[in-house]
Enzyme design. Structure first.
Site, PDB file in Angstrom:
ATOM      1  N   SER A 173     -39.809  -5.453  51.667  1.00 49.43           N
ATOM      2  CA  SER A 173     -38.427  -5.628  51.215  1.00 49.43           C
ATOM      3  C   SER A 173     -38.226  -7.092  50.826  1.00 49.43           C
ATOM      4  O   SER A 173     -39.154  -7.893  50.907  1.00 49.43           O
ATOM      5  CB  SER A 173     -37.456  -5.175  52.289  1.00 49.43           C
ATOM      6  OG  SER A 173     -37.739  -5.871  53.464  1.00 49.43           O
TER       7      SER A 173
ATOM      8  N   CYS B  66      17.834   7.540  41.551  1.00 52.97           N
ATOM      9  CA  CYS B  66      16.814   7.056  42.486  1.00 52.97           C
ATOM     10  C   CYS B  66      16.567   5.583  42.201  1.00 52.97           C
ATOM     11  O   CYS B  66      16.164   5.203  41.100  1.00 52.97           O
ATOM     12  CB  CYS B  66      15.519   7.852  42.314  1.00 52.97           C
ATOM     13  SG  CYS B  66      14.187   7.244  43.358  1.00 52.97           S
TER      14      CYS B  66
ATOM     15  N   LYS C 148     -31.355  -6.706  40.326  1.00 56.81           N
ATOM     16  CA  LYS C 148     -31.632  -5.903  41.521  1.00 56.81           C
ATOM     17  C   LYS C 148     -30.962  -4.547  41.294  1.00 56.81           C
ATOM     18  O   LYS C 148     -29.744  -4.400  41.427  1.00 56.81           O
ATOM     19  CB  LYS C 148     -31.104  -6.579  42.783  1.00 56.81           C
ATOM     20  CG  LYS C 148     -31.558  -5.853  44.034  1.00 56.81           C
ATOM     21  CD  LYS C 148     -31.385  -6.665  45.277  1.00 56.81           C
ATOM     22  CE  LYS C 148     -32.080  -6.009  46.466  1.00 56.81           C
ATOM     23  NZ  LYS C 148     -31.737  -4.624  46.693  1.00 56.81           N
TER      24      LYS C 148
END
Ligand code: IVH
Length: 718
Positions: free
Chosen positions: A102, A471, A155
């Site tokens: 890794s 409203c 990557k």
């Protein structure tokens, strides 16, 4: 004789079913395979198709036919084998001859500077002194010609894969596993068209290519659409989709998944020398027909690394695939060997990560917001989480169905995604972490702001407050919409001011804005005299406008800027629009039944017309013109739904043609649909059409309707 008929011929005397291959068939099979691989390479690796799909399909069918006729000619690396062989019961293990390691991760600029310094030191270069402060990080290192050379690449956010080629033929594909032992996924990997079954040119005796299997975002979206249409589970992100697709025991399923591959390293190598540098190795891969990502660069020193990181970071959201960072590798292979490894990771490489675009957090509550048109949108209140470079505390859940589909409960741990400037959203629930006291969301039956009844129409995903302008939430949004730059353009009328004006009962409708004086405004919180004077001046200035801005500013549902322009152009004068009924509205370019009905409803409400009159009385004006004379469009008022793959037209083409004739093209089937145009593999929409008794036609039927509608009537033809 054409090439095709030549290949399809078989000696008349041979037994049917399994003919021994004659020289002509053998040659033809080889030629077809080379051709097909060459075209696949052009298409999948170079992204530059060399022949039309139909021609490729014809060559492919010919090869399939020949292989069925002569089974002794069938080999594993035939392009026909990419469709996937028989299912496996389990994956075998593969021991990696060269372990798959890794990478060490870095996040901050400092980590990169330190990485570069360690490499330079390890290679005996003149090391840059540690920076005394942040201002002069690079000068010492860059001033020398000692700077280390690096190969920079992306990557990729996929799955690491090792591809073993022997004498140029793909013989094994294995996952990384624990780095020592992976799983044999050869049968699945053979279906990935970007991966050559046979290398081009002169291949070494053994070459293990290391790289990443991934999925392009556009392909991922299409896959999820197909999954949803087929009632199958959808994937959270391209990485999961790639992983799920590779782990299928049935390679025929993998074959249907749009996987791709980029090569970035070598494992075992026999019969050839290692290249001198990483960048030469990548070029070599490309020469062998392997896909190598074009976003790569050779740079020197930490400054070069950071410049690459910033360049890619700025373009990350425009890349067609997901990446989670960039990778730096010392370019010279001899120097890589000199630096070596520490535990499980190379000293010569670093993964420089970007801020994660997906993170998990918990849903603390689900509240609803009321929008301008009364739309009630559920919003997840989240435990603060740093994602996509910002701290996120809210994420939209869109609507009730979306909450049910994603199965979000209050108390759940969820994956939140924020990419680029896109509004953060909940992508999925981590079900394993659902607490026992998690609560399901219940849509309120009354508006949390005004108490009016909430309704959800049969064909709509959205629940709405029925309070209209009584409203306060809708009134505030309506005023902000009215004042925005693209509408009446009243500078300085932002949400803080509107909030106070509505809450204190000073403004009820947009017409009230024109009665405001400096003294009233200056009395508001955080409103200086100067700002109040400026705002009054801005309101005054907005009196002179255009008809399309005025229509857009009214905030009629479904009437965006483009429709407002069409309406203004069509009617020329406001009174003509006010007098229009639904039929007259349907004659307007791009106005379909839904929009026409919405405008008619708006104009049917006396209080709306009253506000319009008050605005005119307050001096709001615009130049009026004569209505545009235009024949009504032939398919105006008709609603179509397209489903499945049409034989010759793309969906976009079909939609464009229908819309040009005045039809509306909707996304879902309802009782109001006039026609469903169904192509191959039409799914649930076709079923719904049949259930509702909506007329179903095919592409030819649609073209006939269009021909009729555009005037090619039979009498014209005679
Ligand atoms: S090189 C010895 N290069 O990142 C170094 N890896 O943390 C071997 N990855 O498992 C890896 N893009 O899946 C390398 N350009 C890239 C990469 C890359 C993605 C992944 C790979 C690996 C993990 C290492």
């Amino acid at each position: 004789m054409t090439a095709k008929t030549q290949g399809a011929q078989a000696p008349a005397s041979a037994p049917a079913g399994a003919l021994p291959a004659d020289a002509a068939a053998t040659a033809r099979v080889q030629w077809l395979r080379d051709e097909l691989e060459r075209h696949a390479y052009q298409y999948y690796v170079l992204d530059d198709p060399s022949i039309p799909d139909a021609e490729y399909d014809a060559l492919f069918s010919e090869l399939q036919a020949l292989e069925t006729e002569h089974p002794d000619l069938l080999t594993d690396d035939s392009p026909t084998q990419r469709v996937g062989g028989a299912p496996l019961s389990a994956f075998d293990s593969v021991r990696h001859r060269v372990p798959m390691l890794s990478l060490n991760n870095g996040f901050a600029d400092e980590d990169v500077v330190n990485f570069d310094r360690r490499c330079a030191q390890g290679l005996g270069r003149t090391a840059a002194p540690a920076p005394a402060d942040g201002h002069d990080l690079f000068s010492a290192a860059e001033a020398t010609d000692q700077a280390v050379e690096y190969a920079c690449e992306l990557k990729f956010d996929g799955l690491a894969m090792s591809l073993r080629y022997e004498d140029g033929r793909l013989v094994q594909a294995a996952t990384r596993g624990d780095g020592e032992t992976g799983e044999d996924v050869t049968a699945n990997v053979r279906t990935i068209k970007a991966i050559p079954l046979k290398l081009r040119g002169k291949a070494p005796a053994v070459l293990e290519v290391r790289g990443e299997v991934f999925m392009y975002r556009a392909e991922f979206d299409k896959l999820n659409e197909r999954q949803a249409e087929a009632g199958e589970k959808t994937f959270v992100n391209p990485r999961n989709a790639a992983a799920g697709s590779l782990r299928q025991l049935d390679p025929r399923i993998t074959a249907k998944r749009p996987l791709s591959f980029f090569a970035y390293g070598i494992g075992e190598l026999q019969g050839a020398d290692r290249p001198a540098t990483h960048s030469v190795m990548l070029d070599g891969f490309a020469g062998l027909g392997l896909p190598v990502c074009a976003e790569r660069q050779v740079v020197k020193g930490a400054q070069g690394l950071l410049a690459f990181y910033r360049d890619i970071g700025a373009r990350r959201d425009q890349l067609p695939y997901d990446i989670d960072g960039v990778v730096y590798k010392v370019n010279a292979i001899a120097e890589q060997e000199q630096l070596g490894f520490v535990s499980r990771a190379p000293r010569f490489a670093l993964a420089h990560k970007f801020p994660a675009q997906e993170m998990t957090t918990t849903v603390e509550d689900i509240e609803v917001q009321v929008g301008r048109t009364g739309a009630i949108t559920p919003v997840a209140r989240l435990a603060p989480v740093f994602v996509g470079g910002v701290t996120v505390t809210n994420a939209t859940l869109h609507n009730e169905d979306e909450i049910r589909r994603k199965d979000v409960h209050i108390g759940d741990t969820v994956i939140v995604r924020r990419a680029g400037d896109v509004i953060p959203e909940v992508v999925a629930v981590v079900l394993e972490r659902r607490p026992a006291d998690a609560r399901a969301f219940v849509m309120p039956t009354t508006c949390p702001v005004c108490g009016s009844h909430v309704e959800r129409l049969e064909d709509e995903a959205i629940a709405r407050c029925t309070g209209g302008l009584i409203c306060a939430a809708q009134r505030k949004q309506a005023l902000l919409h009215f004042a925005q730059r693209r509408a009446m353009d009243i500078e300085g009328l932002g949400d803080k001011v509107v909030e106070q004006l509505v809450d204190q009962g000073i403004v009820r409708t947009p017409a009230d804005l024109f009665k405001l004086g400096v003294a009233k405004l200056a009395a508001l919180d955080r409103m200086a005299d100067k700002s109040a004077t400026n705002l009054v001046a801005a309101i005054d200035k907005s009196r002179s406008t255009t008809l399309n801005r005025f229509i857009f500013a009214l905030g009629i549902r479904h009437v965006g800027e483009a429709t407002a322009k069409d309406l203004a152009k069509h009617f020329g004068k406001l009174d003509n629009l006010l007098a229009a009924d639904e039929a007259a509205l349907l004659e307007v370019n791009d106005v379909g039944p839904v929009v026409a009905q919405s405008i008619a409803n708006f104009l049917g409400e006396p209080h709306n017309v009253e506000v319009v009159e008050q605005l005119r009385a307050a001096g709001v004006h615009w130049p009026e013109s004569e209505p545009a004379a235009r024949a009504p469009l032939p398919l105006a008022g008709k609603t179509f739904v397209l489903t499945g793959t049409l034989p010759t037209l793309s969906r976009e083409d079909a939609k464009e043609r229908l819309e040009a004739a005045g039809a509306k093209v909707a996304g879902s089937v309802s009782k109001k649909t006039d026609y469903v145009v169904a192509g191959a593999e039409a799914g649930s929409k076709l079923e719904k059409a049949q259930a509702l008794g909506v007329a179903v036609i095919d592409e030819d039927g649609m073209l006939a309707l269009l021909a009729d509608a555009t005037g090619a009537q039979p009498e014209d033809a005679q």
